[in-house]
Enzyme design. Structure first.
Site, PDB file in Angstrom:
ATOM      1  N   ASP A  12       0.817  -1.227   0.000  1.00 26.24           N
ATOM      2  CA  ASP A  12       0.000   0.000   0.000  1.00 26.24           C
ATOM      3  C   ASP A  12       0.848   1.273   0.000  1.00 26.24           C
ATOM      4  O   ASP A  12       0.426   2.312   0.529  1.00 26.24           O
ATOM      5  CB  ASP A  12      -0.946   0.043   1.220  1.00 26.24           C
ATOM      6  N   LYS A  15       2.224   2.249  -5.084  1.00 26.94           N
ATOM      7  CA  LYS A  15       2.904   1.784  -6.303  1.00 26.94           C
ATOM      8  C   LYS A  15       2.051   2.019  -7.545  1.00 26.94           C
ATOM      9  O   LYS A  15       2.575   2.304  -8.612  1.00 26.94           O
ATOM     10  CB  LYS A  15       3.217   0.282  -6.194  1.00 26.94           C
ATOM     11  N   GLY A  39      -4.328  -4.157  -4.440  1.00 25.91           N
ATOM     12  CA  GLY A  39      -5.297  -3.169  -4.907  1.00 25.91           C
ATOM     13  C   GLY A  39      -4.522  -1.926  -5.300  1.00 25.91           C
ATOM     14  O   GLY A  39      -3.963  -1.248  -4.441  1.00 25.91           O
ATOM     15  N   HIS A  40      -4.419  -1.672  -6.585  1.00 27.13           N
ATOM     16  CA  HIS A  40      -3.653  -0.522  -7.042  1.00 27.13           C
ATOM     17  C   HIS A  40      -4.616   0.576  -7.474  1.00 27.13           C
ATOM     18  O   HIS A  40      -5.343   0.429  -8.440  1.00 27.13           O
ATOM     19  CB  HIS A  40      -2.713  -0.923  -8.186  1.00 27.13           C
ATOM     20  N   GLN A 219       2.287  -5.894  -3.052  1.00 25.18           N
ATOM     21  CA  GLN A 219       2.627  -5.933  -1.614  1.00 25.18           C
ATOM     22  C   GLN A 219       3.981  -5.242  -1.377  1.00 25.18           C
ATOM     23  O   GLN A 219       4.296  -4.322  -2.116  1.00 25.18           O
ATOM     24  CB  GLN A 219       2.614  -7.380  -1.084  1.00 25.18           C
ATOM     25  N   LYS A 326       2.851  10.288  -0.521  1.00 24.75           N
ATOM     26  CA  LYS A 326       1.951  10.829   0.497  1.00 24.75           C
ATOM     27  C   LYS A 326       2.624  11.804   1.461  1.00 24.75           C
ATOM     28  O   LYS A 326       2.270  11.867   2.641  1.00 24.75           O
ATOM     29  CB  LYS A 326       1.289   9.681   1.258  1.00 24.75           C
TER      30      LYS A 326
HETATM   31  P1  IMP Z   1      -2.814 -12.657   1.792  1.00 26.07           P
HETATM   32  O1  IMP Z   1      -1.865 -12.124   0.771  1.00 26.07           O
HETATM   33  O2  IMP Z   1      -4.251 -12.414   1.446  1.00 26.07           O
HETATM   34  O3  IMP Z   1      -2.531 -14.095   2.129  1.00 26.07           O
HETATM   35  O4  IMP Z   1      -2.572 -11.837   3.155  1.00 26.07           O
HETATM   36  C1  IMP Z   1      -1.368 -11.958   3.909  1.00 26.07           C
HETATM   37  C2  IMP Z   1      -0.993 -10.628   4.518  1.00 26.07           C
HETATM   38  O5  IMP Z   1      -0.603  -9.723   3.495  1.00 26.07           O
HETATM   39  C3  IMP Z   1      -2.132  -9.916   5.270  1.00 26.07           C
HETATM   40  O6  IMP Z   1      -1.568  -9.198   6.349  1.00 26.07           O
HETATM   41  C4  IMP Z   1      -2.666  -8.953   4.239  1.00 26.07           C
HETATM   42  O7  IMP Z   1      -3.320  -7.857   4.833  1.00 26.07           O
HETATM   43  C5  IMP Z   1      -1.393  -8.543   3.564  1.00 26.07           C
HETATM   44  N1  IMP Z   1      -1.610  -8.086   2.180  1.00 26.07           N
HETATM   45  C6  IMP Z   1      -1.869  -8.840   1.101  1.00 26.07           C
HETATM   46  N2  IMP Z   1      -1.978  -8.068   0.008  1.00 26.07           N
HETATM   47  C7  IMP Z   1      -1.773  -6.815   0.405  1.00 26.07           C
HETATM   48  C8  IMP Z   1      -1.715  -5.565  -0.281  1.00 26.07           C
HETATM   49  O8  IMP Z   1      -1.872  -5.466  -1.492  1.00 26.07           O
HETATM   50  N3  IMP Z   1      -1.459  -4.475   0.501  1.00 26.07           N
HETATM   51  C9  IMP Z   1      -1.232  -4.554   1.819  1.00 26.07           C
HETATM   52  N4  IMP Z   1      -1.261  -5.694   2.497  1.00 26.07           N
HETATM   53  C10 IMP Z   1      -1.527  -6.815   1.801  1.00 26.07           C
END
Ligand code: IMP
Length: 432
Positions: A12, A15, A39-40, A219, A326
């Site tokens: 987050d 990017k 989520g971009h 991520q 930001k």
């Molecule tokens: P998963 O990728 O859904 O298995 O989640 C594993 C961890 O990564 C959790 O803490 C999620 O909140 C975090 N996470 C997964 N994708 C994102 C992202 O795009 N942004 C921020 N955190 C993420």
């Protein structure tokens, strides 16, 4: 010149915007890991776009978007995104290429994700419930189903039958029939076929033809399966190595690494976060920064910039320059803190610990810097920034061990400073 843009914090970092504004300088944008957990968010002419799976390069006419073998693809999420883009007037057409080696997220992976979280109870990861972890588990367990497997063969039928029966053993009282799953997969395969191919080959041909590739991570470093705050991580390599394995390109195809970091820090989901702020300042950052998950809507945890973590991300990824995002969210804050180390008992630690979870009573060591009253919001020129903001950035560069080549001062593409003389300026000869 091919450049990788990746997250230097907990994801987050912004990017999406950075990739979007860099895209006019590239012919292809390629994603190497993760899935629709990402989520971009991109704002163009005041219109908000949230992309989960397809690289945000798709918003630019003529740019080819690539989803590498390292990505896990949920076909339903993919089709939904393609339809939503069409409703916004953006035709994916033949600009999308998905690796035929990419693994699929199946509907029961989502169920298994939710179940696994429930079973962990208080130790839950706080996943996005998109089935990401279970899909990667099947991949590593060598029972995954790939895009190229979606043809009517005995091998696929056997695989689906076995996978569904394994799932039925895990989920109590479940008697899911494999045949409808199989039929659905075949239908997905037919629909996806026009977009699938050999990503490694296409990227190699693009390189031979002198086309530039922008490589996009999802991520961030602290969520990397190997280098992040395990087990509170995602199930893929968000760091630089993932770019090679997740696209089938050699390291020498990468000519620069841009790390994206917020001027403060956020995390969504569970896990250690030494500089987390409870109370008023945490709320202020959340509300001003609109810190709610782009995929799940969950409120993000907020805290001060952690230079130990960014320094670590710089080392692991070989980051050449930081895109600091930001900055404007800090406008009007009287005193801003930067974490430069941790105290563990009476020990001072300045390198990121391998096991942050058992680091015990870890307290951040802060430096206090004066904030600024003149807003940075919308600034497009470094000289426009108040002296205190410039000093804050200079200090971040010193303690993070990397120059800041780009500064984002708002969500719009235009609200950006590209510092002259920086490597980022060299990478982006064409400005928006
Ligand atoms: P998963 O990728 O859904 O298995 O989640 C594993 C961890 O990564 C959790 O803490 C999620 O909140 C975090 N996470 C997964 N994708 C994102 C992202 O795009 N942004 C921020 N955190 C993420």
């Amino acid at each position: 010149m091919n450049i990788v843009v990746l997250g230097a914090q907990f994801g987050d970092e912004g990017k999406g915007k950075i990739v979007d504004l860099m895209t006019p300088n590239f012919s292809l944008v390629a994603r190497y890991q993760g899935g629709h957990n990402a989520g971009h968010t991109v704002y163009v002419n005041g219109k908000k776009f949230v992309l989960h799976l397809i690289p945000s390069g798709i918003l630019h006419e003529g740019v080819k978007c690539v989803i590498g073998n390292g990505v896990v693809v949920d076909p339903q999420a993919l089709f939904k995104e393609i339809e939503e883009l069409a409703q916004l007037g953006i035709e994916v057409g033949d600009r999308l290429l998905i690796s035929d080696k990419a693994h699929l997220i199946l509907p029961y992976h989502r169920e298994l994700d939710v179940l696994s979280e429930a079973r962990r109870g208080e130790r839950k990861i706080g996943t996005t419930s998109r089935g990401i972890g279970p899909a990667y588990e099947d991949k590593i367990g060598r029972r995954g189903i790939r895009v190229c497997d979606l043809v009517d063969t005995q091998a696929l039928a056997d695989e689906v039958r076995e996978n569904v029966s394994a799932r039925n053993r895990i989920i109590k009282d479940s008697t899911l029939d494999w045949q409808p799953v199989y039929d659905q997969l075949l239908a997905f395969g037919v629909r996806m076929r026009r977009w699938t191919g050999d990503v490694s080959l296409v990227l190699d041909q693009a390189r031979q033809a002198g086309q530039r590739i922008l490589i996009e991570g999802a991520q961030g470093a602290m969520l990397d399966i190997d280098h992040g705050t395990y087990p509170y991580v995602t199930s893929s390599n968000a760091t630089i190595g993932g770019a090679c394995t997740g696209l089938g390109i050699p390291p020498k195809a990468i000519h620069g690494v841009l790390g994206v970091a917020k001027a403060y820090l956020t995390r969504v989901g569970e896990g250690p976060f030494p500089t987390e702020l409870d109370g008023e300042m945490g709320n202020r950052l959340r509300e001003t920064g609109m810190e709610y998950g782009a995929s799940t809507g969950r409120p993000r945890r907020c805290g001060w910039y952690d230079a130990v973590a960014v320094r670590y991300a710089v080392r692991v990824n070989g980051i050449d320059s930081i895109a600091l995002t930001k900055l404007d969210v800090l406008d009007g804050i009287e005193t801003i803190e930067i974490c430069t180390g941790y105290k563990i008992g009476d020990r001072t630690v300045t390198e990121f610990p391998s096991d942050l979870n058992t680091a015990g009573t870890l307290t951040p060591i802060y430096e206090s810097w004066p904030g600024w009253t003149t807003p940075t919001k919308g600034a497009r020129d470094y000289a426009q920034l108040p002296a205190e903001a410039q000093r804050y950035i200079r200090r971040l560069e010193e303690v993070s061990g990397v120059p800041v080549g780009l500064i984002s001062t708002g969500s719009d593409r235009l609200e950006t400073i590209i510092r002259s003389g920086s490597v980022v300026a060299d990478w982006l000869p064409r400005k928006n």
